[in-house]
Design a protein around this motif. Sequence first.
Motif, PDB file in Angstrom:
ATOM      1  N   LYS A  43       0.827  -1.206   0.000  1.00 58.32           N
ATOM      2  CA  LYS A  43       0.000   0.000   0.000  1.00 58.32           C
ATOM      3  C   LYS A  43       0.862   1.257   0.000  1.00 58.32           C
ATOM      4  CE  LYS A  43      -4.193  -2.002   1.917  1.00 58.32           C
ATOM      5  NZ  LYS A  43      -5.231  -1.949   2.970  1.00 58.32           N
ATOM      6  N   THR A  44       2.014   1.173   0.654  1.00 59.38           N
ATOM      7  CA  THR A  44       2.949   2.299   0.609  1.00 59.38           C
ATOM      8  C   THR A  44       3.452   2.497  -0.816  1.00 59.38           C
ATOM      9  OG1 THR A  44       3.649   1.908   2.894  1.00 59.38           O
ATOM     10  CG2 THR A  44       5.144   3.186   1.505  1.00 59.38           C
ATOM     11  N   LEU A  45       3.770   1.394  -1.479  1.00 62.23           N
ATOM     12  CA  LEU A  45       4.251   1.446  -2.861  1.00 62.23           C
ATOM     13  C   LEU A  45       3.186   2.025  -3.795  1.00 62.23           C
ATOM     14  CD1 LEU A  45       6.375   0.706  -5.000  1.00 62.23           C
ATOM     15  CD2 LEU A  45       5.385  -1.592  -5.081  1.00 62.23           C
ATOM     16  N   GLU A  46       1.930   1.649  -3.576  1.00 63.30           N
ATOM     17  CA  GLU A  46       0.842   2.117  -4.438  1.00 63.30           C
ATOM     18  C   GLU A  46       0.694   3.639  -4.399  1.00 63.30           C
ATOM     19  OE1 GLU A  46      -2.549  -0.018  -3.064  1.00 63.30           O
ATOM     20  OE2 GLU A  46      -1.872  -1.951  -3.882  1.00 63.30           O
ATOM     21  N   HIS A  47       1.020   4.239  -3.266  1.00 61.28           N
ATOM     22  CA  HIS A  47       0.850   5.685  -3.118  1.00 61.28           C
ATOM     23  C   HIS A  47       2.183   6.423  -3.102  1.00 61.28           C
ATOM     24  CE1 HIS A  47      -3.441   5.244  -2.420  1.00 61.28           C
ATOM     25  NE2 HIS A  47      -3.186   4.296  -1.548  1.00 61.28           N
ATOM     26  N   SER A  62       1.101   8.997   7.637  1.00 68.76           N
ATOM     27  CA  SER A  62       0.236   7.890   7.219  1.00 68.76           C
ATOM     28  C   SER A  62      -1.061   8.398   6.608  1.00 68.76           C
ATOM     29  CB  SER A  62      -0.086   6.993   8.430  1.00 68.76           C
ATOM     30  OG  SER A  62       1.080   6.384   8.931  1.00 68.76           O
ATOM     31  N   ARG A  63      -1.128   9.692   6.364  1.00 71.23           N
ATOM     32  CA  ARG A  63      -2.337  10.292   5.794  1.00 71.23           C
ATOM     33  C   ARG A  63      -2.098  10.675   4.336  1.00 71.23           C
ATOM     34  NH1 ARG A  63      -3.806  15.068   9.840  1.00 71.23           N
ATOM     35  NH2 ARG A  63      -1.550  15.353   9.773  1.00 71.23           N
ATOM     36  N   LEU A  64      -3.029  10.285   3.478  1.00 75.56           N
ATOM     37  CA  LEU A  64      -2.920  10.659   2.068  1.00 75.56           C
ATOM     38  C   LEU A  64      -3.253  12.137   1.875  1.00 75.56           C
ATOM     39  CD1 LEU A  64      -4.526   7.536   0.369  1.00 75.56           C
ATOM     40  CD2 LEU A  64      -2.129   8.263   0.235  1.00 75.56           C
ATOM     41  N   TYR A  65      -4.147  12.652   2.720  1.00 77.19           N
ATOM     42  CA  TYR A  65      -4.452  14.081   2.680  1.00 77.19           C
ATOM     43  C   TYR A  65      -4.030  14.703   3.999  1.00 77.19           C
ATOM     44  CZ  TYR A  65      -6.900  18.487   3.033  1.00 77.19           C
ATOM     45  OH  TYR A  65      -7.178  19.815   3.222  1.00 77.19           O
ATOM     46  N   PHE A  91       2.718  10.433  11.861  1.00 77.77           N
ATOM     47  CA  PHE A  91       1.975   9.450  11.085  1.00 77.77           C
ATOM     48  C   PHE A  91       0.486   9.774  10.955  1.00 77.77           C
ATOM     49  CE2 PHE A  91       5.559   6.797  12.814  1.00 77.77           C
ATOM     50  CZ  PHE A  91       6.232   6.717  11.608  1.00 77.77           C
ATOM     51  N   SER A  92      -0.276   9.660  12.041  1.00 75.38           N
ATOM     52  CA  SER A  92      -1.722   9.885  11.951  1.00 75.38           C
ATOM     53  C   SER A  92      -2.116  11.302  12.304  1.00 75.38           C
ATOM     54  CB  SER A  92      -2.469   8.901  12.860  1.00 75.38           C
ATOM     55  OG  SER A  92      -2.046   9.052  14.207  1.00 75.38           O
ATOM     56  N   LYS A  93      -1.249  12.006  13.022  1.00 75.13           N
ATOM     57  CA  LYS A  93      -1.518  13.395  13.373  1.00 75.13           C
ATOM     58  C   LYS A  93      -0.193  14.085  13.682  1.00 75.13           C
ATOM     59  CE  LYS A  93      -2.232  12.403  18.287  1.00 75.13           C
ATOM     60  NZ  LYS A  93      -3.154  12.513  19.441  1.00 75.13           N
ATOM     61  N   VAL A  94      -0.220  15.387  13.681  1.00 75.29           N
ATOM     62  CA  VAL A  94       0.976  16.157  14.016  1.00 75.29           C
ATOM     63  C   VAL A  94       0.971  16.426  15.519  1.00 75.29           C
ATOM     64  CG1 VAL A  94       2.259  18.282  13.614  1.00 75.29           C
ATOM     65  CG2 VAL A  94       1.000  17.217  11.736  1.00 75.29           C
ATOM     66  N   SER A  95       2.029  16.037  16.186  1.00 73.75           N
ATOM     67  CA  SER A  95       2.116  16.236  17.629  1.00 73.75           C
ATOM     68  C   SER A  95       2.246  17.720  17.962  1.00 73.75           C
ATOM     69  CB  SER A  95       3.330  15.486  18.184  1.00 73.75           C
ATOM     70  OG  SER A  95       4.529  16.072  17.696  1.00 73.75           O
ATOM     71  N   ARG A  96       2.124  18.041  19.240  1.00 70.42           N
ATOM     72  CA  ARG A  96       2.279  19.432  19.675  1.00 70.42           C
ATOM     73  C   ARG A  96       3.662  19.946  19.297  1.00 70.42           C
ATOM     74  NH1 ARG A  96       4.097  21.753  24.453  1.00 70.42           N
ATOM     75  NH2 ARG A  96       4.439  19.681  25.336  1.00 70.42           N
ATOM     76  N   ARG A 122       1.114  20.496   6.860  1.00 70.84           N
ATOM     77  CA  ARG A 122       2.005  19.914   5.855  1.00 70.84           C
ATOM     78  C   ARG A 122       3.432  20.394   6.042  1.00 70.84           C
ATOM     79  NH1 ARG A 122      -1.641  21.586   0.790  1.00 70.84           N
ATOM     80  NH2 ARG A 122      -3.534  20.434   1.360  1.00 70.84           N
ATOM     81  N   ALA A 123       4.362  19.463   5.837  1.00 74.78           N
ATOM     82  CA  ALA A 123       5.771  19.828   5.786  1.00 74.78           C
ATOM     83  C   ALA A 123       6.095  20.242   4.349  1.00 74.78           C
ATOM     84  CB  ALA A 123       6.628  18.643   6.210  1.00 74.78           C
ATOM     85  N   ASP A 124       7.322  20.665   4.113  1.00 78.36           N
ATOM     86  CA  ASP A 124       7.717  20.994   2.735  1.00 78.36           C
ATOM     87  C   ASP A 124       7.678  19.754   1.856  1.00 78.36           C
ATOM     88  OD1 ASP A 124       8.372  23.807   3.137  1.00 78.36           O
ATOM     89  OD2 ASP A 124      10.025  23.069   4.369  1.00 78.36           O
ATOM     90  N   MET A 125       8.006  18.604   2.451  1.00 80.74           N
ATOM     91  CA  MET A 125       7.946  17.316   1.764  1.00 80.74           C
ATOM     92  C   MET A 125       7.247  16.329   2.683  1.00 80.74           C
ATOM     93  SD  MET A 125      11.904  17.588   0.695  1.00 80.74           S
ATOM     94  CE  MET A 125      12.118  18.557   2.184  1.00 80.74           C
TER      95      MET A 125
END
Length: 274
Positions: free
Chosen positions: A108-112, A211-214, A185-190, A220-223
Amino acid sequence: MSFDFLPADNEFTRADAQIMEFISAHPNEFLLMNMSQLARQLGVSDATVSRFARHSGFADFKELKRAVMQQQNNQSSPALKMAQTLMKDEGGFGLAGWLSYQQSCLQKTLEHLDEDIFETSVKEILSARHIYIHAKSASASVGQLLMFRLRRLGLPVSMLPSGGSEIWEGLALAGEGDLIIMFSFSKVSREGVMILNQSRESGYKTLAFTSRLYVPAGQRADMNLFVYRGEENEYHSMAAPAAVVDALAVAAARELGPDSVKRLDRLHELKKKY
């Protein structure tokens, strides 16, 4: 927890009441037990537990566990995630099934996978004046792995404190030309929010494992490198993050070319000498 899912007109035995009391008081422990373990815990036979499940209106013990899990689903505790993962394999947990699950995470990582973002990340790692890594909790292990891999290539890299006021000591040193790699992964920490916000003022760039597609604009980070770790209510795998970390190191060595060999040889000679 309540037993609203049980038939109201059922007459339960003393052993049945004992089983219900245990499940009600210890639902997370129950979800991690198989039938024999529960029977031993309560001092009853496997047959008694099996009869309780059928007496309660379920086809078998596993269906009873699913009903209890459904009631617990809104809590999303670590124990519940573990239980959900253990129940994925109908035949019970085994190494073959677990490795197959890891393969699905990698697939699934490869697919995205976004090759352009990956290659840009490699270039930013190699051109950075200094690389800072922020990793906490489960991501601490892959953060340490990334630091180890990049340091072996002779790149300037260090870990930021995982939390507390000490993180500002590291961020105060980061500026134009630096790169901060974070795991959100699932959220951005403080702390992750602090890192992203400060980047606009200090001028360093950011690379996030997610771990989020959106990812919302403000998070968002720069990458952003996507890695699949399992569904929200499952035990989260670190196979994909570790694989992508290794891929970054190998791609960096590819770009360094002969220089990477020289750096690794120098390290080898130092180890032999001392």
